[in-house]
Design a protein around this motif. Structure first.
Motif, mmCIF file in Angstrom:
data_model
loop_
_atom_site.group_PDB
_atom_site.id
_atom_site.type_symbol
_atom_site.label_atom_id
_atom_site.label_comp_id
_atom_site.label_asym_id
_atom_site.label_seq_id
_atom_site.Cartn_x
_atom_site.Cartn_y
_atom_site.Cartn_z
ATOM 1 N N TYR A 194 0.851 -1.190 0.000
ATOM 2 C CA TYR A 194 0.000 0.000 0.000
ATOM 3 C C TYR A 194 0.888 1.242 0.000
ATOM 4 O O TYR A 194 1.905 1.279 0.693
ATOM 5 N N TYR A 195 0.470 2.258 -0.760
ATOM 6 C CA TYR A 195 1.241 3.496 -0.883
ATOM 7 C C TYR A 195 0.342 4.688 -0.581
ATOM 8 O O TYR A 195 -0.829 4.709 -0.972
ATOM 9 N N ARG A 196 0.921 5.670 0.100
ATOM 10 C CA ARG A 196 0.208 6.915 0.389
ATOM 11 C C ARG A 196 1.244 8.038 0.457
ATOM 12 O O ARG A 196 2.444 7.788 0.587
ATOM 13 N N ALA A 197 0.757 9.272 0.372
ATOM 14 C CA ALA A 197 1.644 10.435 0.446
ATOM 15 C C ALA A 197 1.266 11.282 1.652
ATOM 16 O O ALA A 197 0.081 11.486 1.938
ATOM 17 N N VAL A 198 2.286 11.763 2.352
ATOM 18 C CA VAL A 198 2.098 12.729 3.433
ATOM 19 C C VAL A 198 2.528 14.080 2.875
ATOM 20 O O VAL A 198 3.636 14.222 2.355
ATOM 21 N N VAL A 199 1.615 15.046 2.948
ATOM 22 C CA VAL A 199 1.861 16.368 2.389
ATOM 23 C C VAL A 199 1.921 17.368 3.532
ATOM 24 O O VAL A 199 1.057 17.360 4.416
#
Length: 104
Positions: free
Chosen positions: A81-86
């Motif tokens: 699973y991949y996600r971005a923290v902005v």
């Protein structure tokens, strides 16, 4: 406040000899510069870990992370699973939805 106009979408049935990407589009209100950090988890419920450039990963601190091809089963992030923290220059932080990578 950071909002996402595009969330990462699942990558299903990717050929092991193909590269792929995950991408987001985010904005801040009031307008501010944004920084990005992509993360992965090896399964549902696993802790997320920051990605680093190298190996099959590139552009891990941009809005679009690259995942290179690999024919070596041991290094293939199948089901990850991949996600971005902005983060904005104003200090706000937001996390995108998670998307999964599944090889054919």
């Amino acid at each position: 406040v950071i909002t996402f106009t595009t969330q990462p979408s699942n990558r299903l049935g990717i050929s092991t000899t193909s590269a792929t990407t995950f991408a987001i589009v985010a904005s801040a209100d009031p307008t501010a510069s944004l920084t990005y950090q992509w993360q992965y988890a090896s399964s549902v419920g696993a802790a997320y870990t920051n990605l680093s450039n190298g190996g099959i990963y590139s552009n891990v601190t941009t809005a679009t992370v690259g995942i290179g091809s690999t024919t070596i089963t041991a290094t293939r992030p199948n089901g990850f699973y991949y996600r971005a923290v902005v983060t904005s220059t104003g200090g706000a932080t937001a996390t995108s939805d998670a998307a999964t990578l599944t090889y054919a």
